[in-house]
Design an enzyme around this catalytic site. Structure first.
Site, PDB file in Angstrom:
ATOM      1  CD1 TRP A 102      -2.476  -2.030   1.619  1.00 50.17           C
ATOM      2  CD2 TRP A 102      -3.099  -0.858  -0.184  1.00 50.17           C
ATOM      3  NE1 TRP A 102      -3.565  -2.652   1.055  1.00 50.17           N
ATOM      4  CE2 TRP A 102      -3.968  -1.953  -0.041  1.00 50.17           C
ATOM      5  CE3 TRP A 102      -3.297   0.016  -1.260  1.00 50.17           C
ATOM      6  CZ2 TRP A 102      -5.016  -2.198  -0.930  1.00 50.17           C
ATOM      7  CZ3 TRP A 102      -4.343  -0.224  -2.148  1.00 50.17           C
ATOM      8  CH2 TRP A 102      -5.194  -1.316  -1.976  1.00 50.17           C
ATOM      9  CG  ASP A 173      -3.028   4.276   3.846  1.00 50.17           C
ATOM     10  OD1 ASP A 173      -4.060   4.159   4.523  1.00 50.17           O
ATOM     11  OD2 ASP A 173      -2.836   3.644   2.788  1.00 50.17           O
ATOM     12  CE  LYS A 197      -9.071  -2.463   3.690  1.00 47.30           C
ATOM     13  NZ  LYS A 197      -7.946  -1.679   3.256  1.00 47.30           N
TER      14      LYS A 197
END
Ligand code: PLP
Length: 361
Positions: A102, A173, A197
């Site tokens: 990511w 993030d 999430k």
């Protein structure tokens, strides 16, 4: 239907109590005779949802007035573009710390906007992956900000030490990390997280941003991504994902009821310890990540005999454990154990893993 424990990485499990409440009030919310999805976002009733959600999030993470909270759309990937478009200003350089899938994706997107530098912190020693500590990151002298990802959802790697550089803006993030443990928000310039999430359903993205960083978007930044426009319109410049916002609000209230982040943090440690300790004592399963960088949210593991992977997935499903398949770029298995996963779910997983090992090991 029998009880299922869902280890999906995202969209992921939502606390049962929250789903139950949403079900109860689905057709008649706030005595309005309709659902929360069917009213205007400009009504007094919905406005209260947004005010409470923001306040509850502030309470949970101890966020000071110096920070604004924005609720927007476009997911974390939307922020991969929005961050450079809003924060670069006159300095067209930024540092991207690369710890896995990511953070690298954020870096690749940022290259469209400026001269960004990727700084790899992932190393392998004695067959174990580990991440270089923030205090030893090789950052640039001049940069508009430093971007990093404290929890690599796919790789199962975490940075627990909070980066701290004099006069540097840290952007994180936090998609699969937010609300899993206590953090010091004042160390960051901007924190963003997609909700699917560790918060609620997909569709809503949370941004916690230091006030002075608002209002510097580039001319070409789309209005729906301009932090100043979002802020000025109370996160309602365009129609927000009202149901996702409402549900995120219920999850925040649920978290407070669980005793807040302090308690959740302890439970998360307990859950991940249980799983890693079991994996470490077994010759049948393996996780080759250094202890200090193991993710407490996404536990990645492999069966030494990968020929048994399909059997493991089939039999675990019969056992009431679903979505244990690892991401295809890593392979093996992944158990995502976010806040909503009860300790019993992890205990049941360990029980199954032992059973499977005894049967095929
Ligand atoms: C899931 C995830 C993303 C992507 O989120 P989208 O909302 O699908 O854009 C980005 N970063 C991290 C750390 C993630 O876990």
């Amino acid at each position: 239907m029998s009880l299922i424990y869902n280890f999906s990485a995202g969209p992921a499990m939502i606390p049962k109590d929250v789903l139950y409440q949403a079900q109860l009030e689905l057709k008649n919310w706030n005595n309005l005779g309709c659902s929360v999805m069917e009213i205007s976002h400009r009504t007094e009733d919905f406005y209260r949802v947004t005010v409470e959600a923001e306040q509850d999030l502030r309470d949970l993470l101890n966020i000071s007035d110096n920070y604004k909270i924005l609720f927007c759309q476009g997911g974390a990937r939307g922020q991969f573009s929005a961050v450079p478009m809003n924060l670069l200003g006159k300095i067209s350089k930024a540092d991207y710390i690369n710890s896995g899938y990511w953070s690298n994706s954020a870096f690749l997107e940022s290259k469209k906007y400026c001269n960004t530098r990727s700084i790899s912190i992932k190393k392998i020693q004695n067959n174990k992956s580990f991440l270089i500590k923030p205090s030893q990151w090789d950052i640039s002298d001049i940069s508009a900000y430093i971007h990093y990802c404290p929890n690599e959802t796919i790789d199962g790697l975490s940075v627990y030490e909070e980066p701290n550089f004099k006069n540097k803006i840290i952007v994180g993030d936090f998609s699969s990390f937010i609300l899993s443990r206590s953090i010091d928000v004042s160390k960051y310039g901007l924190i963003y997280a997609g909700a699917q999430k560790n918060i609620g359903p997909s569709g809503i993205t949370i941004i916690i941003i230091r006030k002075d960083l608002i209002g510097h978007a580039s001319k070409l930044c789309p209005s729906i991504f301009d932090y100043n426009i979002i802020y000025k319109h109370d996160s309602m410049f365009n129609t927000p994902p009202t149901f996702a916002w409402y549900l995120a609000g219920l999850v925040f209230k649920w978290l407070k009821k669980q005793g807040g982040i302090k308690n959740i943090e302890q439970l998360n440690k307990k859950k991940s310890d249980l799983l890693y300790q079991f994996i470490d004592q077994s010759d049948f399963y393996i996780n080759n990540i250094d202890k200090q960088n193991r993710s407490q949210m996404n536990v990645v593991f492999h069966l030494i005999n990968s020929k048994l992977n399909e059997k493991f997935l089939q039999e675990s499903k019969k056992f009431g454990l679903c979505a244990l398949k690892g991401h295809y770029i890593v392979g093996g298995m992944r158990a995502s154990i976010y806040n909503a996963m009860p300790v019993e779910g992890v205990e049941k997983l360990v029980k199954f893993m032992l059973f499977f090992e005894n049967k095929y090991g």
